[in-house]
Structure formats: structure tokens, C-alpha cells
Write an enzyme that holds these catalytic residues in place. Structure first.
Site, PDB file in Angstrom:
ATOM      1  N   ASP A  64       0.800  -1.230   0.000  1.00 26.44           N
ATOM      2  CA  ASP A  64       0.000   0.000   0.000  1.00 26.44           C
ATOM      3  C   ASP A  64       0.836   1.285   0.000  1.00 26.44           C
ATOM      4  O   ASP A  64       0.341   2.344  -0.360  1.00 26.44           O
ATOM      5  CB  ASP A  64      -0.938   0.016   1.221  1.00 26.44           C
ATOM      6  CG  ASP A  64      -0.185  -0.162   2.540  1.00 26.44           C
ATOM      7  OD1 ASP A  64       1.049  -0.328   2.509  1.00 26.44           O
ATOM      8  OD2 ASP A  64      -0.819  -0.146   3.611  1.00 26.44           O
ATOM      9  N   HIS A  65       2.098   1.186   0.371  1.00 26.20           N
ATOM     10  CA  HIS A  65       2.915   2.402   0.476  1.00 26.20           C
ATOM     11  C   HIS A  65       3.602   2.754  -0.845  1.00 26.20           C
ATOM     12  O   HIS A  65       3.451   3.844  -1.372  1.00 26.20           O
ATOM     13  CB  HIS A  65       3.993   2.233   1.553  1.00 26.20           C
ATOM     14  CG  HIS A  65       3.501   2.440   2.944  1.00 26.20           C
ATOM     15  ND1 HIS A  65       2.533   1.669   3.523  1.00 26.20           N
ATOM     16  CD2 HIS A  65       3.871   3.342   3.899  1.00 26.20           C
ATOM     17  CE1 HIS A  65       2.315   2.081   4.764  1.00 26.20           C
ATOM     18  NE2 HIS A  65       3.117   3.101   5.012  1.00 26.20           N
ATOM     19  N   ASP A 119       4.186  -0.993  11.212  1.00 21.28           N
ATOM     20  CA  ASP A 119       3.710   0.340  10.852  1.00 21.28           C
ATOM     21  C   ASP A 119       3.126   0.970  12.111  1.00 21.28           C
ATOM     22  O   ASP A 119       2.362   0.326  12.838  1.00 21.28           O
ATOM     23  CB  ASP A 119       2.638   0.256   9.763  1.00 21.28           C
ATOM     24  CG  ASP A 119       2.379   1.635   9.202  1.00 21.28           C
ATOM     25  OD1 ASP A 119       2.937   1.955   8.141  1.00 21.28           O
ATOM     26  OD2 ASP A 119       1.647   2.411   9.862  1.00 21.28           O
ATOM     27  N   ARG A 379      -0.082  13.048  10.132  1.00 24.54           N
ATOM     28  CA  ARG A 379       1.227  13.662  10.404  1.00 24.54           C
ATOM     29  C   ARG A 379       1.444  14.860   9.498  1.00 24.54           C
ATOM     30  O   ARG A 379       1.172  14.774   8.305  1.00 24.54           O
ATOM     31  CB  ARG A 379       2.352  12.646  10.155  1.00 24.54           C
ATOM     32  CG  ARG A 379       2.362  11.578  11.202  1.00 24.54           C
ATOM     33  CD  ARG A 379       3.554  10.659  11.112  1.00 24.54           C
ATOM     34  NE  ARG A 379       3.471   9.772  12.253  1.00 24.54           N
ATOM     35  CZ  ARG A 379       3.734   8.467  12.220  1.00 24.54           C
ATOM     36  NH1 ARG A 379       4.156   7.905  11.098  1.00 24.54           N
ATOM     37  NH2 ARG A 379       3.610   7.740  13.305  1.00 24.54           N
ATOM     38  N   SER A 535       7.149   7.324  12.849  1.00 28.77           N
ATOM     39  CA  SER A 535       6.913   6.021  12.229  1.00 28.77           C
ATOM     40  C   SER A 535       7.676   4.893  12.909  1.00 28.77           C
ATOM     41  O   SER A 535       8.529   5.106  13.766  1.00 28.77           O
ATOM     42  CB  SER A 535       7.297   6.085  10.759  1.00 28.77           C
ATOM     43  OG  SER A 535       8.587   5.591  10.572  1.00 28.77           O
ATOM     44  N   ARG A 537       9.506   2.850  11.096  1.00 28.13           N
ATOM     45  CA  ARG A 537      10.508   2.389  10.127  1.00 28.13           C
ATOM     46  C   ARG A 537      11.849   2.062  10.793  1.00 28.13           C
ATOM     47  O   ARG A 537      12.482   2.933  11.385  1.00 28.13           O
ATOM     48  CB  ARG A 537      10.670   3.418   8.999  1.00 28.13           C
ATOM     49  CG  ARG A 537      11.209   4.763   9.409  1.00 28.13           C
ATOM     50  CD  ARG A 537      11.114   5.768   8.266  1.00 28.13           C
ATOM     51  NE  ARG A 537       9.730   6.151   8.021  1.00 28.13           N
ATOM     52  CZ  ARG A 537       9.337   7.365   7.641  1.00 28.13           C
ATOM     53  NH1 ARG A 537      10.219   8.304   7.412  1.00 28.13           N
ATOM     54  NH2 ARG A 537       8.057   7.634   7.455  1.00 28.13           N
TER      55      ARG A 537
HETATM   56  C1  MIC Z   1       4.313   6.613   8.113  1.00 31.19           C
HETATM   57  O1  MIC Z   1       3.149   6.959   8.196  1.00 31.19           O
HETATM   58  O2  MIC Z   1       5.270   7.339   8.457  1.00 31.19           O
HETATM   59  C2  MIC Z   1       4.619   5.222   7.573  1.00 31.19           C
HETATM   60  C3  MIC Z   1       5.235   5.394   6.250  1.00 31.19           C
HETATM   61  O3  MIC Z   1       3.419   4.507   7.435  1.00 31.19           O
HETATM   62  C4  MIC Z   1       5.551   4.534   8.584  1.00 31.19           C
HETATM   63  C5  MIC Z   1       6.109   3.256   8.131  1.00 31.19           C
HETATM   64  C6  MIC Z   1       7.244   3.419   7.165  1.00 31.19           C
HETATM   65  O4  MIC Z   1       8.050   4.333   7.301  1.00 31.19           O
HETATM   66  O5  MIC Z   1       7.339   2.589   6.253  1.00 31.19           O
HETATM   67  C7  MIC Z   1       4.918   4.303   9.957  1.00 31.19           C
HETATM   68  O6  MIC Z   1       4.046   5.038  10.347  1.00 31.19           O
HETATM   69  O7  MIC Z   1       5.355   3.408  10.686  1.00 31.19           O
HETATM   70 FE1  SF4 Z   2       0.121   4.967   5.042  1.00 28.81          FE
HETATM   71 FE2  SF4 Z   2       1.485   5.689   7.226  1.00 28.81          FE
HETATM   72 FE3  SF4 Z   2      -0.001   7.453   5.889  1.00 28.81          FE
HETATM   73 FE4  SF4 Z   2      -1.188   5.563   7.234  1.00 28.81          FE
HETATM   74  S1  SF4 Z   2       0.092   7.185   8.084  1.00 28.81           S
HETATM   75  S2  SF4 Z   2      -1.697   6.209   5.181  1.00 28.81           S
HETATM   76  S3  SF4 Z   2       0.193   3.855   6.979  1.00 28.81           S
HETATM   77  S4  SF4 Z   2       1.830   6.416   5.134  1.00 28.81           S
END
Ligand code: MIC
Ligand code: SF4
Length: 645
Positions: A64-65, A119, A379, A535, A537
């Protein structure tokens, strides 16, 4: 003494340690999820552990990313994850099926079960009464292999909801209010548990919006009771049989209490560049806007889309505004196509995006220079949108939709009467984009498909005797993982290639950092409070590992990032006296003598000597038995390998 709902579920799942707040406890994990941006690493780690088939009740791999596919990298990652899933007993949600948290809630979540996901917004599952926690990929890999997941036994905060939301005031405003009260670090070490009469007025998608964005509090997770409303939702998804009623005991004792009267809430927005920088529309004023993005795992449910379609119906997007909308899942999009809501959006001039994370993670739709963008996301960290000087406001879908028409930030209560939006009694269920794993007897014949961009886990080494090196970087408070390891369309395709992605580590703060750290060979990073928020990550730990970072010394850490540093074998240190932050500068030569022996001897206070200034700085190195062994071994992968022998 009665128990909170959190305590009840944790008690049912505890396999190691004692349920004493602040203690480390190991819990059994029933379900796991991964997404593709963290998934390749998680599955490489899972493969390295040598476990043939997942031992969880349900593990799901979502794509999905990284769905932009502007080169071969993303598509190769998708194929790799799909083949690992097939071989090792994991369900595979294909690109196009939707955002992991939305789909998991619809199709897989079960009240009372534990879920960890690579995630940070995994707590979305708390909307149906799960203990759902965001974790690093390696922790998820261990859980898939049947290992426990370790957390600090949390404090439980009671959020008592009374009253009922006024028309056009949204679940998003509830969580923004909680963020305003508690701040982005107020939830560290805590679970936020919602209860009270007001809960009964909130649908499952609304509850899930609230638990989803609880991640921005730094909380371990957030949870709602599982009640008749939960049952109705699961029934409408054709999954009534997984429902169980769950609630805290009447006499449950909480560590903190917050009361929110839903009837008194007004529409709110989180202003640039922090989710807790919350103000009312009145305080912000009717500022002119350039862009509106509706979607993300926070606000992309069918209910959200029903409201948005109602507001846009028969109207046209303001000429100065670009409006994009990404429904959260194939189910949502398909139902909108069937009941005509999609046509309302298209007709109004919305740019319809695929059901994926998209702009939320900087995968397209970056705003114009200095552009003001209203987003229904979770965010608004500086630069995350892909435009460094973009001004991102986090708002409800209702506020986003009406503002897209007026061209200025608009209080949605100006829309007038609100119809009674009701969720359908039956959702359209078609799981044809979820690929089932191969039968156990056929798994050996499944070939793992590896693309050229998929590189192995970086090299690790057991903790050294003494740390003697320089400070390669000094940063301030509230450093996010988007600072440490930026995402976006250019960098995300490198998630499977640590040597390549590490060239972008901390470049938001200092373009020269990767080069400097690499040339120093070994170094440490110094930071402020709430270091590593955001996140899950693990790349924010693996890239520093690759660049030779031995320790990170800060005022305080965010939960998941601290765990990721330990998993990567990087020493997490905190100042005993926060004022000592001023006694250490970038470029200073430091020494931590006998660090290995001291940690082996369970010493929690160490001394960092600043050789450049002569200052002796006391620091805390709080490692419990297990995390101590992980650090000594050089990280969780080495530790797990040793323990599997
Ligand atoms: C995000 O919202 O920052 C992400 C991308 O979903 C991350 C995960 C990632 O960096 O792959 C998260 O929230 O954990
Ligand atoms: Fe995707 Fe992270 Fe954004 Fe949720 S917050 S939509 S998991 S990138």
C-alpha cells in the site's frame, strides 16, 4: 480490584515477566501485519531466522505504500513479498486492495486479540477492541516465528467520553483534542483507553480514526471496548462470529484520567508542523488554501467518503484549489462506485487516487512552494509532504471537503443541516485481491523472487569493549523518523537497499551527515527530547547502523524508535541531567570506557567523557535482561539466531 480492558487482554497474552507497570513484559502475538515499505526488510529478517512457516493465527502482508512504481524497485519488492508470503503461510493483500490498517479492520481484525504491525498506525485495530501495536520489522519477524513481543507494561489512561458530537464535528476533532491536551510525547509508555456513555455514539470507523491517530501521542496503543456497535460492524463485514463483548471492569483503576464532553467539541486543525499544534478554526482564521487531500489510514472509510460526497455533491472545487481523494480500500471504492458517491466526487472535480497511502507519505501530490494544504492525514511533519516549505494542516474530512469548495479554511458547521449518515447493514465483500498462502505440502516448490535492488541486512557486530569516537551530529527536540530517514517518492524505492538509502539519512537536517558519518567510521549522535517520534521504520536505525553509529545520546526517546535502535545493536543512552545536553557539541571527541563490561554487570549509569572539553557526563543506559543481551549480541537478529541454536 477491577481490571482495565488493556490489562485484561495483556493478562490473557502474557508469556514472560510480571504485570507490573514499568516492567518489561513479553506477550503472545495472535496476528501480524506488514506493509511494503517496511515489509521487504521484515521478510529478509524472517528468512534469516530460518522458520519455515509463520506460527501466528493470522499474518498478512499488505502492499500500500510504494505503489508509484516509477522504476523497477517497487514492483520487485511487491513480487518478493508476494512470493515470501505464499511460501511461509502469510496472506497477501495485493496493490489496489487498500491501506493496510483500513483493510485489516474490515477483513481480519478480531476483538480481544493481539496484533503487531511494522507500521506505527497499527493501533487502528483498537477501534474494534484489539491490543494492536506498531513495531519494528524485526519484532514483527520474531512474532511471525512464534516469539513473544516485548513492551514496557504500560500505564493506562482513561479517556471518559460523555455527550455526543455536534453536527459536522468529527472523530478527528476528538483525537486532535486529546493531542492538544496530552502533546506528541504525552502518551509514551501508556495505553489510551476510551470509555463512558459517549463511546456508544461513535461508530467503528470513528473509533478507528481516534485509535489510529493515538500513534501521534507516542502511546503504546489506544483501545475502545467491543460492544454492540462493534458487533454490527463485524456482522456487516460478514464476520459476526469473531465478535466477543469486551470492556473494562466497573471498578477498574486507571493511572490517569481525562474527561471529554463530545457535545462541547468544535472543529479543530493541527497547524504546521506538529500534530499537537492544535487550534480551532476561529483561532486560525479563514486562511486561503492551495490544496486539499482526503484519505490515509486515519480518514478514508466509507463513512468519511459518505460525508465528503454529501458536501461535494453538485458543487465545484474552488478554482485555486487542487483536491485529491484516496478511498481507503477496494471495498470502500467499490461501494462508492456502486452507490454513486464516486460520481459526486468526480463531478465536483476531485482527483481520484488509488486506494493507497499516496500523498500521506509524500508519494505524489506534493503541494506548491509555500503551499497551504489541508489533509485528513495524521502527520504534518516538516517536509513530509515532499515540499520543504509546504504548510500542512491536519483536519477532518468534513472540514477538508467544505474548504475545497470555499477555497479558504472553513468551519464545517457552516454547511447547515447534517443528514444522519448510517453505515450499510452489509458491506460489499470480495476478497479476490487477497492471495492465500500455499498449502504446507506445496511450500517447498514456491520460488522466492528477488530483484537486484534487494540487498541483505547490514553487518552487525557484538558490542565493543570501549566506545571511542566523535559526535557526528547534534540535533534538537522532537526529531521525527522523517528527519532521520526521510520517505517520499525519491527515497522510498530504496527501502530494500540499506547502503543506498543510508545516503539520505538525516539529510533533512544536514546534507553532509551521511558522508561525514561514513568517513568517521564510528560515531555517536546527540539529540533532544522525544527523539525518533513518528513512524516504525527500522530504516531509521538500520541506516545509522550502516553509517557506523554506535550510540545515540538524547534527553528522551520515542518508544518504537528506541526498540528499533536496540534491535539494530545501537546503544540508546539518555542524559541523567537534561542540562548536560549543552556540554556536548558536534565534532567533540567522546569516550565511554568499559561500556561492555559495565552493561554486562547491569550498571545502568555510565559516564561519557567529553575528551574535547573535559566534561564528565553521567548517562542512563536502562537495559533489562533481554534488551541487555540483545545489545551485547549486536542486535536482535544475532540474539535470535543465538537463541534458536
Ligand atoms: C508513516 O506513516 O510514516 C509510515 C510510512 O506509514 C511509517 C512506516 C514506514 O516508514 O514505512 C509508519 O508510520 O510506521
Ligand atoms: Fe500509510 Fe502511514 Fe499514511 Fe497511514 S500514516 S496512510 S500507513 S503512510
Amino acid at each position: 480490584m477491577g481490571l482495565t480492558l488493556t490489562e485484561k487482554i495483556l493478562k490473557d497474552h502474557i508469556v514472560d515477566g510480571e504485570m507490573i507497570k514499568g516492567n518489561e513484559i513479553g506477550i503472545r502475538i495472535d496476528q501480524t501485519l506488514t506493509q511494503d515499505a517496511t515489509g521487504t526488510m521484515a521478510y529478509l529478517e524472517f528468512e534469516a531466522m530460518g522458520v519455515p512457516r509463520v506460527k501466528t493465527e493470522r499474518s498478512v502482508a499488505y502492499i500500500d505504500h510504494n505503489t508509484l512504481q516509477s522504476g523497477f524497485e517497487n514492483a520487485d519488492d511487491h513480487r518478493f513479498i508476494g512470493s515470501v508470503a505464499k511460501k511461509h503461510g502469510i496472506y497477501f493483500s495485493r496493490p489496489g486492495n487498500g491501506i493496510c490498517h483500513q483493510v485489516h479492520l474490515e477483513r481480519f481484525g478480531v476483538p480481544g486479540k493481539t496484533l503487531i504491525g511494522s507500521d506505527s498506525h497499527t493501533p487502528t485495530g483498537g477501534g474494534i477492541g484489539m491490543i494492536a501495536i506498531g513495531a519494528g520489522g524485526l519484532d514483527v519477524a520474531v512474532a511471525m516465528g512464534g516469539g513473544a513481543y516485548y513492551i514496557t507494561c504500560p500505564k493506562v489512561v482513561k479517556v471518559e467520553l460523555t455527550g455526543k458530537l455536534s453536527p459536522w464535528v468529527a472523530a478527528k476533532d476528538v483525537i486532535l483534542e486529546v493531542l492538544r491536551i496530552m502533546s506528541v510525547k504525552g502518551g509514551v509508555g501508556k495505553v489510551i483507553e476510551y470509555c463512558g456513555e459517549g463511546v456508544k455514539t461513535l461508530s467503528v470507523p470513528e473509533r478507528a480514526t481516534i485509535t489510529n491517530m493515538g500513534a501521534e501521542l507516542g502511546a503504546t496503543t489506544s483501545i475502545f471496548p467491543s460492544d454492540e456497535i462493534t458487533k454490527q460492524f463485524l456482522k456487516a463485514q460478514g464476520r459476526e462470529e469473531v465478535w466477543t463483548p469486551l470492556a473494562a471492569d466497573e471498578d477498574a483503576v486507571y493511572d490517569e484520567e481525562i474527561k471529554i464532553n463530545l457535545s462541547e467539541l468544535a472543529p479543530l486543525a493541527a497547524c504546521p508542523h506538529m500534530p499537537d499544534n492544535v487550534k480551532s478554526v476561529k483561532e486560525i482564521g479563514n486562511i486561503k488554501i492551495d490544496q486539499v487531500c482526503i484519505g490515509s489510514c486515519t480518514n478514508s472509510s466509507l463513512l468519511d467518503m459518505m460525508k465528503v460526497a454529501h458536501i461535494l455533491r453538485g458543487k465545484t472545487v474552488h478554482p485555486d484549489v487542487s483536491l485529491s481523494i484516496a478511498p481507503g480500500s477496494k471495498q470502500v471504492l467499490n461501494m462508492m462506485a456502486q452507490n454513486g458517491l464516486l460520481s459526486d466526487l468526480i463531478d465536483a472535480g476531485a482527483r481520484i487516487l488509488e486506494s493507497a497511502c499516496g500523498p500521506c507519505i509524500g508519494m505524489g501530490q506534493s503541494p506548491n512552494s509555500k503551499g497551504i494544504s489541508l489533509r485528513t492525514f495524521n502527520r504534518n511533519f516538516e517536509g513530509r509532504s515532499g515540499t520543504k516549505d509546504g504548510q500542512i494542516y491536519l483536519v477532518s474530512p468534513e472540514m477538508a471537503a467544505i474548504s475545497a469548495i470555499t477555497g479558504v479554511l472553513t468551519d464545517p458547521r457552516e454547511i447547515g443541516e447534517m443528514p444522519d449518515f448510517k453505515l450499510p447493514e452489509e458491506f460489499v465483500v470480495n476478497d479476490n485481491m487477497i492471495v492465500l498462502p500455499a498449502d504446507e505440502k506445496d511450500m517447498d516448490s514456491v520460488e522466492i523472487l528477488r530483484g537486484p535492488n534487494i540487498k541483505p541486512y547490514p553487518e552487525t557486530a557484538p558490542l565493543v569493549k570501549d566506545i571511542k569516537c566523535k559526535v557526528s551530529l547534534k540535533v534538537e527536540d522532537n526529531i521525527t523518523t522523517d528527519h532521520i530517514m526521510p520517505a517520499g517518492a525519491k527515497i522510498l524505492p530504496l527501502r530494500s537497499n540499506i547502503p543506498a538509502i543510508s545516503q539520505h539519512c538525516f539529510t533533512v537536517c544536514d546534507e553532509k551527515f551521511p558522508e561525514r558519518a561514513k568517513s568517521l567510521g564510528q560515531s555517536i549522535i546527540v539529540g533532544g527530547a522525544n527523539y525518533g517520534q513518528g513512524s516504525s521504520r527500522e530504516h531509521a536505525a538500520l541506516a545509522p547502523l550502516y553509517l557506523g553509529i554506535k550510540a545515540v545520546l538524547v534527553k528522551s526517546f520515542a518508544r518504537i524508535h528506541r526498540a528499533n535502535l536496540i534491535n539494530a545493536g545501537i546503544l540508546p543512552l539518555t542524559f541523567v541531567n537534561e542540562a548536560d545536553y549543552d556540554k556536548i557539541s558536534e565534532g567533540d571527541e567522546i569516550e565511554i570506557l568499559n561500556v561492555r563490561a559495565d552493561i554486562e554487570a547491569d550498571k545502568t549509569e555510565l559516564t561519557v567523557t567529553n575528551k574535547t572539553t573535559g566534561a564528565q557526563i553521567p548517562v542512563l543506559c536502562e537495559l533489562t535482561g533481554r534488551t541487555k543481551d540483545i545489545i551485547l549480541a549486536g542486535g536482535l537478529l544475532d540474539y535470535t539466531r543465538e537463541n534458536l541454536k
